[in-house]
Design an enzyme around this catalytic site. Structure first.
Site, PDB file in Angstrom:
ATOM      1  N   LYS A  71      -4.549  20.327  10.673  1.00 16.93           N
ATOM      2  CA  LYS A  71      -6.059  20.524  10.031  1.00 16.93           C
ATOM      3  C   LYS A  71      -5.582  19.655   8.788  1.00 16.93           C
ATOM      4  CE  LYS A  71     -10.166  21.990   9.273  1.00 16.93           C
ATOM      5  NZ  LYS A  71     -10.329  20.461   8.809  1.00 16.93           N
ATOM      6  N   LYS A  95      -0.352  24.084   2.370  1.00 17.54           N
ATOM      7  CA  LYS A  95      -1.548  24.741   2.194  1.00 17.54           C
ATOM      8  C   LYS A  95      -2.169  25.914   2.855  1.00 17.54           C
ATOM      9  CE  LYS A  95      -4.014  21.379   0.432  1.00 17.54           C
ATOM     10  NZ  LYS A  95      -4.974  20.319  -0.151  1.00 17.54           N
ATOM     11  N   LYS A 107      -3.190  14.896   8.321  1.00 18.09           N
ATOM     12  CA  LYS A 107      -4.043  14.112   7.421  1.00 18.09           C
ATOM     13  C   LYS A 107      -4.131  12.520   8.000  1.00 18.09           C
ATOM     14  CE  LYS A 107      -5.323  14.651   3.245  1.00 18.09           C
ATOM     15  NZ  LYS A 107      -5.766  15.804   2.419  1.00 18.09           N
ATOM     16  N   THR A 191     -13.657  23.481  -2.747  1.00 23.96           N
ATOM     17  CA  THR A 191     -12.403  23.161  -3.434  1.00 23.96           C
ATOM     18  C   THR A 191     -12.531  23.264  -4.946  1.00 23.96           C
ATOM     19  OG1 THR A 191     -12.339  21.533  -1.449  1.00 23.96           O
ATOM     20  CG2 THR A 191     -10.485  21.543  -3.375  1.00 23.96           C
ATOM     21  N   ASN A 222     -15.837  15.126  -5.897  1.00 21.97           N
ATOM     22  CA  ASN A 222     -16.237  16.127  -5.376  1.00 21.97           C
ATOM     23  C   ASN A 222     -15.514  17.377  -6.030  1.00 21.97           C
ATOM     24  OD1 ASN A 222     -15.331  18.530  -3.318  1.00 21.97           O
ATOM     25  ND2 ASN A 222     -17.827  17.970  -3.025  1.00 21.97           N
ATOM     26  N   SER A 363     -13.407  25.162   5.167  1.00 17.74           N
ATOM     27  CA  SER A 363     -13.401  24.239   6.470  1.00 17.74           C
ATOM     28  C   SER A 363     -12.934  25.369   7.662  1.00 17.74           C
ATOM     29  CB  SER A 363     -12.246  23.267   6.364  1.00 17.74           C
ATOM     30  OG  SER A 363     -12.783  22.172   5.868  1.00 17.74           O
TER      31      SER A 363
HETATM   32  N1  GLU Z   1      -9.163  17.162   2.183  1.00 17.03           N
HETATM   33  C1  GLU Z   1      -8.978  18.701   1.841  1.00 17.03           C
HETATM   34  C2  GLU Z   1      -7.702  19.011   1.279  1.00 17.03           C
HETATM   35  O1  GLU Z   1      -6.778  18.108   0.857  1.00 17.03           O
HETATM   36  C3  GLU Z   1      -9.654  19.514   2.668  1.00 17.03           C
HETATM   37  C4  GLU Z   1      -9.026  19.474   4.224  1.00 17.03           C
HETATM   38  C5  GLU Z   1      -9.690  20.599   5.206  1.00 17.03           C
HETATM   39  O2  GLU Z   1     -10.932  20.826   4.888  1.00 17.03           O
HETATM   40  O3  GLU Z   1      -9.228  20.225   6.160  1.00 17.03           O
HETATM   41  O4  GLU Z   1      -7.184  20.129   1.194  1.00 17.03           O
END
Ligand code: GLU
Length: 429
Positions: A71, A95, A107, A191, A222, A363
């Site tokens: 994810k 995370k 990523k 976030t 954002n 998410s």
């Molecule tokens: N890009 C965001 C992060 O770095 C969200 C990642 C997601 O929702 O999968 O946490």
């Protein structure tokens, strides 16, 4: 300092190694977790509006899926590198584990400045990304999302492209989609509000009344926008300043106001790339200074919410003695050298993969709602997010207090233990 001077993957490995030493992690486990499980590097041809074809470099890095599908977001940025994507994928594993949601880490990225593309070029680029990757992503495999330079609309196109290729409507392949197009209410602010929920818990722990606090924010994309709004509206605190990247003159600025700073007003005069309308800000009594001014503000809370490597050996000593908390809205904003100084000064650190885990948490809720095909009201989403982040904060704080370690190390300890346990349960190690 330019972000290109800092190798984020070395940073991620250094942080991990430090805690692996503290935990005396088994050498094979350590070797496995230091590197991504899998990487995709690919070229994306895009027909441009002027009839030419441009080739873009794309990536997807899948760091670990012991706890669930990979994810993590997709970052479209001109200085993207394979090492920044590797670092960000690694941090996603920690995370999701620290938030205790059943997902792994991944990523992706494309080397591009999205502001230089027209809407239809952007659409062709993201559809091209999916055409390259669709066999290796999916609701049970790897679920991308937005990050710097990508938007809900782009996620909507990507979901559509995947659904066409897969031959069935598959909203759960990607999150951060627009509301009404498979997205979740609350995802946009998730976030930034999550950053604020963890600040609230930290302030309570430090016995500080949030209504008497000031925050200085770096960035106005954002995450920064909703962190600033949430700081004012949820905590009743004051925002001293935000900083932003001005696309027209390619310079960063800090925007402040001695009193009456209004983050919602500033959001209303900001474009989709986070550039604030300077003339309107000046007209409304805001002061515009150089980019680094945010860091030396007389503030109780610093919220770096832009890119990695922003608090580093060159500027860490500019942090005012008033600062009590650093809340990392960005991924990897503090270099290890700066981190040592911050730890020695006794500033309370809310480390990135704890502090900004609200986005991926919502998410996760989005994918759950996609699976059920039943959507929750915004309040329910945000309450559930708050619950997860508050639990994550306390798990990390308890670890920090019981083991007498820095909050970042404690967050790694909690996350690594959960990932290692999942690998053991699956018989990998
Ligand atoms: N890009 C965001 C992060 O770095 C969200 C990642 C997601 O929702 O999968 O946490």
């Amino acid at each position: 300092m330019s972000t290109s001077l800092i190798n984020p993957f070395q940073m991620a490995q250094q942080q991990f190694d430090h805690v692996a030493d503290l935990l005396q992690l088994d050498p094979a486990v350590r070797d496995f977790l230091r590197w991504p499980q899998r990487e995709f590097h690919f070229r994306i041809p895009v027909h441009m509006d002027d009839g030419s074809v441009r080739i873009f470099q794309g990536y997807r890095v899948q760091h670990n899926d012991a706890r669930g599908p990979h994810k993590g977001g997709l970052r479209f940025h001109p200085s993207e590198t394979i090492d920044s994507v590797r670092a960000l994928a690694t941090w996603m594993t920690w995370k999701c584990a620290v938030a205790d949601i059943p997902l792994g880490g991944g990523k992706g990225g494309v080397i591009v400045d999205p502001a230089t593309l027209s809407t239809s070029e952007k659409e062709r680029l993201v559809r091209g990304w999916v055409q390259q990757m669709w066999k290796n992503i999916g609701p049970r495999l790897d679920v991308p999302a937005p990050d710097v330079g990508t938007t809900p609309q782009m996620m909507g196109w990507m979901m559509d492209e995947y659904s066409k290729l897969a031959g069935e409507f598959t909203p759960g392949v990607i999150t951060g989609k627009p509301v009404g197009g498979g997205g979740s209410l609350g995802r946009t602010e998730a976030t930034g509000f999550g950053v604020v929920y963890t600040i609230r818990e930290a302030l309570q722990h430090l016995k500080i009344d949030s209504r008497n606090t000031r925050a200085a924010v770096q960035g106005f994309g954002n995450v920064a926008q909703y962190a600033a709004i949430g700081f004012q509206e949820i905590l009743g605190g004051e925002v001293a300043c935000v900083s932003y990247w001005d696309r027209s003159d390619r310079t960063s600025y800090t925007v402040s106001k001695a009193s009456g700073f209004d983050a919602r007003f500033l959001q209303s005069i900001t474009d989709q790339y986070g550039t604030i309308d300077k003339a309107k800000a000046l007209d409304s009594g805001y002061k515009i200074e150089d980019s680094e001014a945010w860091l030396s503000q007389e503030a109780d809370v610093l919220i770096p919410a832009a890119l990695e490597g922003q608090i580093n050996a060159l500027n860490v000593h500019d942090i005012s003695s008033r600062v009590k908390i650093i809340a990392e809205g960005a991924n990897g904003p503090t270099t290890p050298e700066a981190d040592t100084v911050i730890r020695e000064r006794g500033i309370f650190m809310l480390p990135d993969f704890l502090c900004n885990s609200g986005g991926v948490t919502v998410s996760y809720f989005e994918s759950v709602q996609n699976d059920m095909n039943y959507y929750w009201p915004r309040e329910e989403v945000l309450q559930k997010e708050d619950h997860i982040l508050t639990s994550a904060f306390h798990a990390v704080l308890d670890m920090a207090l019981s083991q007498d370690v820095y909050m970042r190390d404690a967050a790694y300890m909690v996350a690594i233990a959960r990932v290692v346990k999942a690998m053991q349960l699956r018989g990998w190690i």
